[in-house]
Motif scaffolding. Structure first.
Motif, PDB file in Angstrom:
ATOM      1  N   TYR A  78     -21.515  18.158 -65.830  1.00 57.87           N
ATOM      2  CA  TYR A  78     -22.971  18.101 -65.731  1.00 57.87           C
ATOM      3  C   TYR A  78     -23.502  19.514 -65.580  1.00 57.87           C
ATOM      4  O   TYR A  78     -22.822  20.395 -65.045  1.00 57.87           O
ATOM      5  N   TYR A  79     -24.744  19.731 -66.050  1.00 65.42           N
ATOM      6  CA  TYR A  79     -25.362  21.051 -65.964  1.00 65.42           C
ATOM      7  C   TYR A  79     -26.673  20.953 -65.212  1.00 65.42           C
ATOM      8  O   TYR A  79     -27.405  19.969 -65.326  1.00 65.42           O
ATOM      9  N   GLY A  80     -26.949  22.002 -64.450  1.00 67.18           N
ATOM     10  CA  GLY A  80     -28.236  22.126 -63.790  1.00 67.18           C
ATOM     11  C   GLY A  80     -28.845  23.464 -64.158  1.00 67.18           C
ATOM     12  O   GLY A  80     -28.151  24.472 -64.215  1.00 67.18           O
ATOM     13  N   VAL A  81     -30.137  23.465 -64.430  1.00 69.43           N
ATOM     14  CA  VAL A  81     -30.851  24.691 -64.791  1.00 69.43           C
ATOM     15  C   VAL A  81     -31.949  24.909 -63.772  1.00 69.43           C
ATOM     16  O   VAL A  81     -32.648  23.974 -63.379  1.00 69.43           O
ATOM     17  N   GLY A  82     -32.079  26.162 -63.318  1.00 69.46           N
ATOM     18  CA  GLY A  82     -33.112  26.473 -62.338  1.00 69.46           C
ATOM     19  C   GLY A  82     -33.473  27.942 -62.359  1.00 69.46           C
ATOM     20  O   GLY A  82     -32.839  28.755 -63.043  1.00 69.46           O
ATOM     21  N   ALA A  83     -34.505  28.280 -61.581  1.00 70.76           N
ATOM     22  CA  ALA A  83     -34.986  29.663 -61.528  1.00 70.76           C
ATOM     23  C   ALA A  83     -33.944  30.600 -60.935  1.00 70.76           C
ATOM     24  O   ALA A  83     -33.888  31.776 -61.279  1.00 70.76           O
ATOM     25  N   ASP A  84     -33.106  30.078 -60.024  1.00 69.53           N
ATOM     26  CA  ASP A  84     -32.023  30.875 -59.450  1.00 69.53           C
ATOM     27  C   ASP A  84     -30.754  30.026 -59.407  1.00 69.53           C
ATOM     28  O   ASP A  84     -30.788  28.830 -59.679  1.00 69.53           O
ATOM     29  N   SER A  85     -29.635  30.668 -59.082  1.00 71.01           N
ATOM     30  CA  SER A  85     -28.358  29.953 -59.133  1.00 71.01           C
ATOM     31  C   SER A  85     -28.265  28.842 -58.088  1.00 71.01           C
ATOM     32  O   SER A  85     -27.654  27.805 -58.337  1.00 71.01           O
ATOM     33  N   ALA A  86     -28.880  29.030 -56.920  1.00 74.86           N
ATOM     34  CA  ALA A  86     -28.820  27.991 -55.875  1.00 74.86           C
ATOM     35  C   ALA A  86     -29.555  26.732 -56.331  1.00 74.86           C
ATOM     36  O   ALA A  86     -29.067  25.606 -56.141  1.00 74.86           O
ATOM     37  N   THR A  87     -30.711  26.891 -56.952  1.00 76.52           N
ATOM     38  CA  THR A  87     -31.471  25.736 -57.445  1.00 76.52           C
ATOM     39  C   THR A  87     -30.708  25.027 -58.556  1.00 76.52           C
ATOM     40  O   THR A  87     -30.624  23.793 -58.587  1.00 76.52           O
ATOM     41  N   ALA A  88     -30.144  25.794 -59.463  1.00 75.53           N
ATOM     42  CA  ALA A  88     -29.371  25.206 -60.566  1.00 75.53           C
ATOM     43  C   ALA A  88     -28.154  24.456 -60.032  1.00 75.53           C
ATOM     44  O   ALA A  88     -27.834  23.356 -60.504  1.00 75.53           O
ATOM     45  N   ARG A  89     -27.464  25.035 -59.030  1.00 73.34           N
ATOM     46  CA  ARG A  89     -26.283  24.381 -58.455  1.00 73.34           C
ATOM     47  C   ARG A  89     -26.669  23.080 -57.766  1.00 73.34           C
ATOM     48  O   ARG A  89     -26.000  22.054 -57.924  1.00 73.34           O
ATOM     49  N   THR A  90     -27.759  23.089 -56.982  1.00 71.76           N
ATOM     50  CA  THR A  90     -28.198  21.885 -56.280  1.00 71.76           C
ATOM     51  C   THR A  90     -28.522  20.770 -57.260  1.00 71.76           C
ATOM     52  O   THR A  90     -28.133  19.615 -57.070  1.00 71.76           O
ATOM     53  N   LYS A  91     -29.229  21.112 -58.344  1.00 69.50           N
ATOM     54  CA  LYS A  91     -29.573  20.095 -59.348  1.00 69.50           C
ATOM     55  C   LYS A  91     -28.319  19.546 -60.026  1.00 69.50           C
ATOM     56  O   LYS A  91     -28.185  18.337 -60.202  1.00 69.50           O
ATOM     57  N   ALA A  92     -27.400  20.423 -60.392  1.00 67.48           N
ATOM     58  CA  ALA A  92     -26.176  19.972 -61.055  1.00 67.48           C
ATOM     59  C   ALA A  92     -25.351  19.080 -60.140  1.00 67.48           C
ATOM     60  O   ALA A  92     -24.823  18.047 -60.572  1.00 67.48           O
ATOM     61  N   LEU A  93     -25.223  19.451 -58.875  1.00 66.70           N
ATOM     62  CA  LEU A  93     -24.455  18.639 -57.923  1.00 66.70           C
ATOM     63  C   LEU A  93     -25.114  17.279 -57.689  1.00 66.70           C
ATOM     64  O   LEU A  93     -24.424  16.255 -57.604  1.00 66.70           O
ATOM     65  N   LYS A  94     -26.432  17.273 -57.575  1.00 70.74           N
ATOM     66  CA  LYS A  94     -27.133  16.006 -57.358  1.00 70.74           C
ATOM     67  C   LYS A  94     -26.944  15.078 -58.555  1.00 70.74           C
ATOM     68  O   LYS A  94     -26.598  13.905 -58.391  1.00 70.74           O
ATOM     69  N   ASP A  95     -27.168  15.602 -59.758  1.00 70.51           N
ATOM     70  CA  ASP A  95     -27.002  14.776 -60.961  1.00 70.51           C
ATOM     71  C   ASP A  95     -25.562  14.280 -61.089  1.00 70.51           C
ATOM     72  O   ASP A  95     -25.325  13.120 -61.431  1.00 70.51           O
ATOM     73  N   ALA A  96     -24.604  15.160 -60.809  1.00 69.36           N
ATOM     74  CA  ALA A  96     -23.193  14.783 -60.924  1.00 69.36           C
ATOM     75  C   ALA A  96     -22.815  13.715 -59.907  1.00 69.36           C
ATOM     76  O   ALA A  96     -22.095  12.767 -60.227  1.00 69.36           O
ATOM     77  N   SER A  97     -23.299  13.849 -58.659  1.00 65.22           N
ATOM     78  CA  SER A  97     -22.922  12.883 -57.623  1.00 65.22           C
ATOM     79  C   SER A  97     -23.502  11.502 -57.908  1.00 65.22           C
ATOM     80  O   SER A  97     -22.817  10.489 -57.762  1.00 65.22           O
ATOM     81  N   ILE A  98     -24.752  11.444 -58.365  1.00 71.77           N
ATOM     82  CA  ILE A  98     -25.365  10.148 -58.667  1.00 71.77           C
ATOM     83  C   ILE A  98     -24.677   9.501 -59.872  1.00 71.77           C
ATOM     84  O   ILE A  98     -24.326   8.315 -59.839  1.00 71.77           O
ATOM     85  N   ALA A  99     -24.470  10.274 -60.922  1.00 69.53           N
ATOM     86  CA  ALA A  99     -23.836   9.721 -62.123  1.00 69.53           C
ATOM     87  C   ALA A  99     -22.404   9.274 -61.845  1.00 69.53           C
ATOM     88  O   ALA A  99     -21.973   8.210 -62.317  1.00 69.53           O
ATOM     89  N   ALA A 100     -21.651  10.055 -61.066  1.00 69.43           N
ATOM     90  CA  ALA A 100     -20.268   9.692 -60.747  1.00 69.43           C
ATOM     91  C   ALA A 100     -20.226   8.424 -59.899  1.00 69.43           C
ATOM     92  O   ALA A 100     -19.377   7.550 -60.116  1.00 69.43           O
ATOM     93  N   ALA A 101     -21.133   8.312 -58.927  1.00 69.71           N
ATOM     94  CA  ALA A 101     -21.167   7.116 -58.079  1.00 69.71           C
ATOM     95  C   ALA A 101     -21.470   5.874 -58.924  1.00 69.71           C
ATOM     96  O   ALA A 101     -20.836   4.826 -58.759  1.00 69.71           O
ATOM     97  N   LYS A 102     -22.423   5.982 -59.845  1.00 67.85           N
ATOM     98  CA  LYS A 102     -22.747   4.840 -60.713  1.00 67.85           C
ATOM     99  C   LYS A 102     -21.559   4.462 -61.596  1.00 67.85           C
ATOM    100  O   LYS A 102     -21.290   3.287 -61.808  1.00 67.85           O
ATOM    101  N   GLU A 103     -20.856   5.475 -62.092  1.00 68.15           N
ATOM    102  CA  GLU A 103     -19.686   5.201 -62.937  1.00 68.15           C
ATOM    103  C   GLU A 103     -18.573   4.525 -62.139  1.00 68.15           C
ATOM    104  O   GLU A 103     -17.930   3.584 -62.615  1.00 68.15           O
ATOM    105  N   VAL A 104     -18.339   4.994 -60.897  1.00 64.66           N
ATOM    106  CA  VAL A 104     -17.314   4.380 -60.049  1.00 64.66           C
ATOM    107  C   VAL A 104     -17.678   2.931 -59.752  1.00 64.66           C
ATOM    108  O   VAL A 104     -16.830   2.024 -59.829  1.00 64.66           O
TER     109      VAL A 104
END
Length: 196
Positions: free
Chosen positions: A160-186
């Motif tokens: 999963y990829y996250g895009v943001g104004a800085d690396s912390a914002t991009a990382r938070t978005k990517a982790l959130k999207d990945a955790s929700i999608a992975a939980a739904k898949e499990v």
């Protein structure tokens, strides 16, 4: 010089030449080629996972599962071993996973969900010029109700990829999207295996 005698004629001569010779020479040697390849120098660092834990547990709760927070069912030594293992690599040592399973069985927890998030270094998104972070997530579920735990669901690595104004914002978005999608898949795979 020349000398004449009654029966012979002799001639001799000599010539002296001085010469200066200069030679310039260059040699070009070409040998077989070689290729240098570099492998990534991988270092692991634990990230705080509070937001991702909340995202994941909310998906499981909404699907009807009772979720137990690891801090309430695992011994402090188990949590320390898990953190130590993940700070050195992206997998748990066999001794650590056995200790975790024993602690969960004592607390009568029937299933163990393991999710691993690998966060790569930020880079520039070519389309927007913003910071982009990729996260690879894997998941697996172990059924602890039998004498030997067995895997009832698994999710291979998904990126999963996250895009943001800085690396912390991009990382938070990517982790959130990945955790929700992975939980739904499990959950989808658990339901397909008859675990509700």
């Amino acid at each position: 010089g020349e000398s004449v005698k009654a029966r012979s004629v002799a001639t001799n001569g000599s010539k002296t030449v001085n010469a200066k010779i200069a030679v310039n020479q260059s040699v070009s040697v070409e040998t077989g080629g070689s290729t240098t390849r570099r492998s990534d120098d991988v270092a692991y660092k634990l990230l705080p996972m509070g937001n991702q834990k909340t995202s994941t547990t909310s998906v499981f709760s909404q699907a009807g599962f009772s979720v137990a927070d690891p801090e309430f069912v695992l011994a402090d030594s188990d949590l320390k071993s898990v953190n130590d293992d993940y700070s050195k690599g992206n997998d748990l040592a066999p001794a650590t996973i056995r200790a975790v399973v024993q602690s969960l069985r004592k607390s009568q927890v029937p299933y163990l969900v393991l999710a691993t998030f690998d966060v790569n270094a930020p880079s520039e998104d070519p389309a927007t010029g913003l910071q982009r972070v990729s996260v690879s997530v894997t998941g697996r579920v172990l059924d602890l109700t039998n004498a030997i735990p067995r895997e009832v669901a698994a999710v291979p690595p998904i990126q999963y990829y996250g895009v943001g104004a800085d690396s912390a914002t991009a990382r938070t978005k990517a982790l959130k999207d990945a955790s929700i999608a992975a939980a739904k898949e499990v959950i989808s795979r658990l339901n397909a295996a008859g675990v509700h």
